[in-house]
Design a protein around this motif. Structure first.
Motif, PDB file in Angstrom:
ATOM      1  N   ARG A  40       6.196  -4.197  13.274  1.00 48.42           N
ATOM      2  CA  ARG A  40       6.987  -5.291  12.667  1.00 48.42           C
ATOM      3  C   ARG A  40       8.320  -4.687  12.129  1.00 48.42           C
ATOM      4  NH1 ARG A  40       3.255  -7.968   9.049  1.00 48.42           N
ATOM      5  NH2 ARG A  40       1.822  -6.617   9.752  1.00 48.42           N
ATOM      6  N   THR A  52      16.518  -7.148   9.717  1.00 46.18           N
ATOM      7  CA  THR A  52      17.113  -6.255   8.586  1.00 46.18           C
ATOM      8  C   THR A  52      15.790  -5.765   7.811  1.00 46.18           C
ATOM      9  OG1 THR A  52      19.337  -7.156   8.854  1.00 46.18           O
ATOM     10  CG2 THR A  52      18.547  -6.307   6.597  1.00 46.18           C
ATOM     11  N   HIS A  53      15.664  -4.581   7.258  1.00 50.16           N
ATOM     12  CA  HIS A  53      14.511  -4.347   6.470  1.00 50.16           C
ATOM     13  C   HIS A  53      15.326  -3.756   5.239  1.00 50.16           C
ATOM     14  CE1 HIS A  53      11.759  -5.221   9.736  1.00 50.16           C
ATOM     15  NE2 HIS A  53      10.847  -5.026   8.717  1.00 50.16           N
ATOM     16  N   LEU A 215      -6.268  -1.114  21.673  1.00 47.98           N
ATOM     17  CA  LEU A 215      -7.860  -1.165  21.393  1.00 47.98           C
ATOM     18  C   LEU A 215      -8.323  -2.347  21.533  1.00 47.98           C
ATOM     19  CD1 LEU A 215     -10.100   0.242  19.994  1.00 47.98           C
ATOM     20  CD2 LEU A 215      -9.574  -0.566  17.941  1.00 47.98           C
ATOM     21  N   ALA A 246      -4.960   0.024  11.595  1.00 46.05           N
ATOM     22  CA  ALA A 246      -3.763  -0.023  10.730  1.00 46.05           C
ATOM     23  C   ALA A 246      -3.000  -1.337  11.622  1.00 46.05           C
ATOM     24  CB  ALA A 246      -2.808   1.096  10.485  1.00 46.05           C
ATOM     25  N   GLY A 379      -2.892  -1.730   6.434  1.00 44.21           N
ATOM     26  CA  GLY A 379      -1.885  -2.634   6.943  1.00 44.21           C
ATOM     27  C   GLY A 379      -1.596  -3.469   5.748  1.00 44.21           C
ATOM     28  N   ASP A 380      -0.214  -3.984   5.892  1.00 36.36           N
ATOM     29  CA  ASP A 380       0.357  -4.421   4.720  1.00 36.36           C
ATOM     30  C   ASP A 380      -0.497  -5.816   4.236  1.00 36.36           C
ATOM     31  OD1 ASP A 380       0.701  -6.706   6.923  1.00 36.36           O
ATOM     32  OD2 ASP A 380       2.677  -6.696   6.872  1.00 36.36           O
ATOM     33  N   ILE A 390       7.389  -3.496   3.552  1.00 39.87           N
ATOM     34  CA  ILE A 390       6.924  -2.061   3.876  1.00 39.87           C
ATOM     35  C   ILE A 390       6.085  -1.225   2.761  1.00 39.87           C
ATOM     36  CG2 ILE A 390       8.072   0.281   4.382  1.00 39.87           C
ATOM     37  CD1 ILE A 390      10.479  -1.365   5.322  1.00 39.87           C
ATOM     38  N   ALA A 393       2.256  -1.819   3.023  1.00 42.09           N
ATOM     39  CA  ALA A 393       2.073  -1.068   4.316  1.00 42.09           C
ATOM     40  C   ALA A 393       1.850   0.409   3.944  1.00 42.09           C
ATOM     41  CB  ALA A 393       2.898  -1.249   5.689  1.00 42.09           C
TER      42      ALA A 393
HETATM   43  C1  LIG Z   1      11.909  -9.587  10.849  1.00 41.56           C
HETATM   44  C2  LIG Z   1      11.130  -8.947   9.700  1.00 41.56           C
HETATM   45  C3  LIG Z   1      11.856  -8.408   8.504  1.00 41.56           C
HETATM   46  C4  LIG Z   1      11.264  -7.912   7.263  1.00 41.56           C
HETATM   47  N1  LIG Z   1      11.879  -7.425   6.382  1.00 41.56           N
HETATM   48  C5  LIG Z   1      11.347  -6.780   5.479  1.00 41.56           C
HETATM   49  C6  LIG Z   1      11.961  -6.327   4.377  1.00 41.56           C
HETATM   50  O1  LIG Z   1      13.198  -6.165   4.066  1.00 41.56           O
HETATM   51  N2  LIG Z   1      11.364  -5.280   3.469  1.00 41.56           N
HETATM   52  C7  LIG Z   1      10.059  -5.159   3.752  1.00 41.56           C
HETATM   53  O2  LIG Z   1       9.401  -4.402   2.939  1.00 41.56           O
HETATM   54  N3  LIG Z   1       9.291  -5.630   4.460  1.00 41.56           N
HETATM   55  C8  LIG Z   1       9.948  -6.597   5.456  1.00 41.56           C
HETATM   56  N4  LIG Z   1       9.112  -6.903   6.455  1.00 41.56           N
HETATM   57  C9  LIG Z   1       7.795  -6.744   6.511  1.00 41.56           C
HETATM   58  C10 LIG Z   1       7.361  -5.500   7.240  1.00 41.56           C
HETATM   59  O3  LIG Z   1       8.065  -5.329   8.464  1.00 41.56           O
HETATM   60  C11 LIG Z   1       5.887  -5.444   7.245  1.00 41.56           C
HETATM   61  O4  LIG Z   1       5.229  -5.517   6.223  1.00 41.56           O
HETATM   62  C12 LIG Z   1       5.467  -3.914   7.904  1.00 41.56           C
HETATM   63  O5  LIG Z   1       6.201  -3.486   9.020  1.00 41.56           O
HETATM   64  C13 LIG Z   1       3.935  -4.143   8.447  1.00 41.56           C
HETATM   65  O6  LIG Z   1       3.729  -2.863   8.897  1.00 41.56           O
HETATM   66  P1  LIG Z   1       1.927  -2.651   9.204  1.00 41.56           P
HETATM   67  O7  LIG Z   1       1.976  -1.220   9.651  1.00 41.56           O
HETATM   68  O8  LIG Z   1       0.907  -3.126   8.256  1.00 41.56           O
HETATM   69  O9  LIG Z   1       1.684  -3.516  10.391  1.00 41.56           O
HETATM   70  P2  LIG Z   1       2.603  -3.643  11.861  1.00 41.56           P
HETATM   71  O10 LIG Z   1       4.186  -3.389  11.605  1.00 41.56           O
HETATM   72  O11 LIG Z   1       2.321  -5.094  12.467  1.00 41.56           O
HETATM   73  O12 LIG Z   1       1.847  -2.587  12.681  1.00 41.56           O
HETATM   74  C14 LIG Z   1       0.761  -2.881  13.579  1.00 41.56           C
HETATM   75  C15 LIG Z   1       0.709  -1.968  14.637  1.00 41.56           C
HETATM   76  O13 LIG Z   1      -0.277  -2.098  15.568  1.00 41.56           O
HETATM   77  C16 LIG Z   1      -0.027  -2.408  17.046  1.00 41.56           C
HETATM   78  N5  LIG Z   1      -1.071  -3.111  17.461  1.00 41.56           N
HETATM   79  C17 LIG Z   1      -1.482  -4.190  17.467  1.00 41.56           C
HETATM   80  N6  LIG Z   1      -2.720  -4.566  18.149  1.00 41.56           N
HETATM   81  C18 LIG Z   1      -3.123  -3.185  18.456  1.00 41.56           C
HETATM   82  C19 LIG Z   1      -4.368  -2.985  19.242  1.00 41.56           C
HETATM   83  N7  LIG Z   1      -5.358  -3.840  19.626  1.00 41.56           N
HETATM   84  N8  LIG Z   1      -4.366  -1.668  19.719  1.00 41.56           N
HETATM   85  C20 LIG Z   1      -3.421  -0.673  19.442  1.00 41.56           C
HETATM   86  N9  LIG Z   1      -2.193  -0.991  18.546  1.00 41.56           N
HETATM   87  C21 LIG Z   1      -2.135  -2.263  18.216  1.00 41.56           C
HETATM   88  C22 LIG Z   1       1.117  -3.073  16.676  1.00 41.56           C
HETATM   89  O14 LIG Z   1       1.893  -3.206  18.111  1.00 41.56           O
HETATM   90  C23 LIG Z   1       2.079  -2.697  15.757  1.00 41.56           C
HETATM   91  O15 LIG Z   1       2.529  -1.447  16.239  1.00 41.56           O
HETATM   92  C24 LIG Z   1       9.806  -7.731   7.607  1.00 41.56           C
HETATM   93  C25 LIG Z   1       9.200  -8.090   8.672  1.00 41.56           C
HETATM   94  C26 LIG Z   1       9.786  -8.738   9.827  1.00 41.56           C
HETATM   95  C27 LIG Z   1       8.997  -9.111  11.008  1.00 41.56           C
END
Ligand SMILES: Cc1cc2nc3c(=O)[nH]c(=O)nc-3n(C[C@H](O)[C@H](O)[C@H](O)COP(=O)(O)OP(=O)(O)OC[C@H]3O[C@@H](n4cnc5c(N)ncnc54)[C@H](O)[C@@H]3O)c2cc1C
Length: 411
Positions: A40, A52-53, A215, A246, A379-380, A390, A393
């Motif tokens: 994300r 934008t993050h 997966l 994750a 995961g977040d 972020i 996460a």
């Molecule tokens: C538009 C937007 C703006 C944001 N702005 C901010 C901000 O300004 N500041 C901030 O701190 N946070 C922000 N966030 C939140 C932040 O992006 C997320 O909290 C963080 O990126 C989550 O990371 P993660 O690793 O937990 O999950 P994810 O980023 O969801 O990662 C999970 C990964 O697993 C993969 N996946 C899914 N299913 C499977 C499977 N079955 N097998 C293998 N791989 C798989 C996905 O493709 C993905 O790459 C924003 C989010 C968005 C969408």
């Protein structure tokens, strides 16, 4: 031979965990369903960000990861003198400090801040109750409109009428320290300033990265994961090896029977305008319109609309002119250099429908960090101490790593 760990998901949580595990001597394979990393928080094929993050100085785990991958320099503070915020209703243009420490200067105080309003903020920072943010601030409408609502929508991605005051309190508590409220953005974008250096660091640490490796299912036996079914392949997880998921909540729930996860999500809309000759990097807030935050970079202008329940249904043809008219007003109010033509430049919209869980009143289900002997979760959404960001996460990736590194040799 070093014990193997399969990290599934190359979002921030998976990237943090994979790097830490590899640097601790584990043989790490990172499996990602998509053709790119970042989840994300990723770069799109045209080089723009999915959205934008922004980071805060208080986001220590995120900043630690950026330093670990050699990318800290790419995150800059575009508004060190306080966030420029334009109220579109009355045209008031002011700078607001996010840090209470800076409110000693009246020029940097949020509009409508009174002693009683300050106490209401303090009450949320030290929460004994959990109520909708709008209810807690009902007696302070100017403070709510000009400061608390933009902060809530940005940090919790939830409208103030339903957003949890206790969750906002988790954010407010972190803004007090020196430097904690510094707002940072990627100078060029999430690709060059996060994903590319992260992948380079993983490769240097020996992590094997498999894109397009989704997966599908996991086989369990004797309270442990015995096999992973990835794409067309099945991989045995032998004694002593481990798995770290994750994944976003809906994927974790699909794979682990009975796992309770947040089920309601909120969208974030980003509009990316392709325009040259603007910049340097700036970050502006807008109140009372469509656009909430505007990131100006020499490569283009991006608008963020969080908690975009209605806006994410609207076509870009009507969104773009509305947002562009607001951007032009902000550019004029803060005397941004560059030509800001009347006609909107080419625009594309990115609608992330499940950007984050909704952070409504009441605590979400608590995810177990190690639901099985050789399985850890990150995961977040698994980090209870913060809204899904972020930082959450990164913290979850660090915590899941620690859990796996503590496992004995017969995991
Ligand atoms: C538009 C937007 C703006 C944001 N702005 C901010 C901000 O300004 N500041 C901030 O701190 N946070 C922000 N966030 C939140 C932040 O992006 C997320 O909290 C963080 O990126 C989550 O990371 P993660 O690793 O937990 O999950 P994810 O980023 O969801 O990662 C999970 C990964 O697993 C993969 N996946 C899914 N299913 C499977 C499977 N079955 N097998 C293998 N791989 C798989 C996905 O493709 C993905 O790459 C924003 C989010 C968005 C969408």
């Amino acid at each position: 031979m070093s014990r193997a760990v399969h990290v599934v998901g190359a979002g921030v949580a998976g990237l943090v965990a994979a790097l830490a595990l590899a640097r601790a001597g584990r043989a790490v394979t990172l499996h990602e369903a998509a053709p790119v990393a970042g989840g994300r928080c990723r770069a799109l094929p045209d080089g723009t960000d999915n959205g934008t993050h922004a980071l805060m100085g208080a986001n220590r785990a995120a900043l630690r990861f950026l330093a670990d991958i050699g990318a800290a320099e790419g995150w800059i503070e575009p508004e060190p003198a306080g966030l420029p915020v334009l109220d579109l209703a009355d045209g008031a243009a002011r700078r607001i400090a996010a840090s209470p420490l800076a409110w000693r200067d009246p020029a940097l105080r949020p509009p409508g801040l009174t002693a009683a309003g300050f106490l209401a903020l303090l009450g949320m920072a030290l929460p004994f109750t959990d109520k909708p943010v709008a209810e807690v601030l009902a007696k302070h409408p100017a403070l709510l409109r000009g400061f608390v609502e933009p902060l809530t929508v940005a940090a919790l991605n939830t409208p103030v009428a339903e957003a949890s005051s206790a969750r906002l309190g988790q954010v407010l508590r972190r803004l007090g320290g020196a430097g904690a409220a510094r707002l940072l953005v990627a100078r060029e974008g999430l690709g060059p300033n996060l994903v590319t250096p992260a992948l380079a660091a993983l490769q240097a640490a020996g992590v094997a990265i498999r894109f397009g490796s989704r997966l599908r299912a996991m086989t369990q036996a004797d309270g442990r994961i015995a096999a992973l079914h990835l794409g067309e392949d099945s991989l045995a997880v032998t004694e002593g090896d481990a798995v770290l998921l994750a994944l976003p909540p809906w994927e974790a729930a699909r794979l682990i029977t009975g796992l309770k996860v947040p089920e309601r999500h909120a969208p974030i809309l980003n509009l990316h305008f392709a325009i040259d000759g603007v910049g340097p990097v700036r970050f502006l807030g807008l109140v009372g319109g469509l656009a909430q935050w505007v990131l100006v970079r020499p490569s283009g202008v991006s608008v963020t609309v969080s908690a975009a329940d209605d806006e994410s249904e609207e076509p870009v043809d009507t969104l773009a002119p509305r947002a562009w008219a607001e951007i032009r007003r902000a550019a004029a109010a803060f005397a941004l250099p560059g030509a800001w033509p009347e006609a909107p430049p080419p625009c594309h919209a990115v609608k992330e429908r499940r950007a984050t869980p909704r952070h409504a009143v009441g605590f979400p289900p608590l995810a177990p960090r190690r639901p099985m002997r050789n399985l850890a979760l990150a995961g977040d959404w698994t980090w209870p101490g913060l809204p899904a960001t972020i930082e959450a996460a990164a913290l979850s990736g660090e915590a899941a790593t620690k859990v796996l590194l503590r496992l004995g040799p017969t995991a």
